[in-house]
Design a protein around this motif. Structure first.
Motif, mmCIF file in Angstrom:
data_model
loop_
_atom_site.group_PDB
_atom_site.id
_atom_site.type_symbol
_atom_site.label_atom_id
_atom_site.label_comp_id
_atom_site.label_asym_id
_atom_site.label_seq_id
_atom_site.Cartn_x
_atom_site.Cartn_y
_atom_site.Cartn_z
ATOM 1 N N TYR A 1 12.532 -1.169 -57.813
ATOM 2 C CA TYR A 1 11.709 -1.675 -59.017
ATOM 3 C C TYR A 1 10.285 -1.475 -58.929
ATOM 4 O O TYR A 1 10.651 -2.844 -58.082
ATOM 5 N N PRO A 2 9.296 -1.703 -59.175
ATOM 6 C CA PRO A 2 8.908 -0.554 -60.536
ATOM 7 C C PRO A 2 9.399 0.381 -59.299
ATOM 8 O O PRO A 2 8.583 0.236 -58.566
ATOM 9 N N ASP B 1 6.625 4.981 -62.501
ATOM 10 C CA ASP B 1 5.757 4.274 -63.745
ATOM 11 C C ASP B 1 4.644 3.918 -63.374
ATOM 12 O O ASP B 1 3.715 3.817 -64.014
ATOM 13 N N LEU B 2 4.211 2.982 -62.100
ATOM 14 C CA LEU B 2 3.277 2.547 -61.756
ATOM 15 C C LEU B 2 2.088 3.760 -61.488
ATOM 16 O O LEU B 2 0.520 3.386 -61.944
ATOM 17 N N LYS C 1 0.188 3.708 -64.396
ATOM 18 C CA LYS C 1 -0.686 2.490 -64.389
ATOM 19 C C LYS C 1 -2.544 2.743 -64.275
ATOM 20 O O LYS C 1 -3.222 2.099 -64.460
ATOM 21 N N GLU D 1 5.120 -5.375 -59.522
ATOM 22 C CA GLU D 1 5.768 -5.388 -61.113
ATOM 23 C C GLU D 1 5.138 -6.142 -61.529
ATOM 24 O O GLU D 1 4.673 -5.505 -62.643
ATOM 25 N N ASP E 1 2.824 -2.996 -63.189
ATOM 26 C CA ASP E 1 3.979 -2.413 -63.851
ATOM 27 C C ASP E 1 3.973 -3.110 -64.642
ATOM 28 O O ASP E 1 3.882 -2.268 -66.152
#
Length: 70
Positions: free
Chosen positions: A3-4, A8-9, A12, A52, A55
């Motif tokens: 995580y993350p 997902d990263l 960004k 984090e 994210d």
């Protein structure tokens, strides 16, 4: 690192290189006593905390190029 997630990263930032540089610079700030931007972190390590924050879109950056990223 669970995580993350990397998927997902990568949504960004514009490249993996940008992600590494951004996370490393923020982790250095945290190691030098910088204040955290989140209420609670899942990890105790500065690099994971910086990821984090990225994210959660608490950290944004600009490029020198015309195509600016958040």
């Amino acid at each position: 690192m669970i995580y993350p997630s990397l998927d997902d990263l990568m949504k960004k930032v514009d490249s993996p290189y940008s992600l590494v540089i951004l996370a490393a610079r923020r982790a250095r700030q945290l190691n030098l006593g910088g204040a955290g931007l989140l209420e609670e972190y899942r990890s105790k390590k500065a690099v994971s905390q910086s990821l984090e924050e990225i994210d959660q879109e608490k950290i944004k950056y600009r490029t020198k190029y015309k195509k600016d990223i958040k």
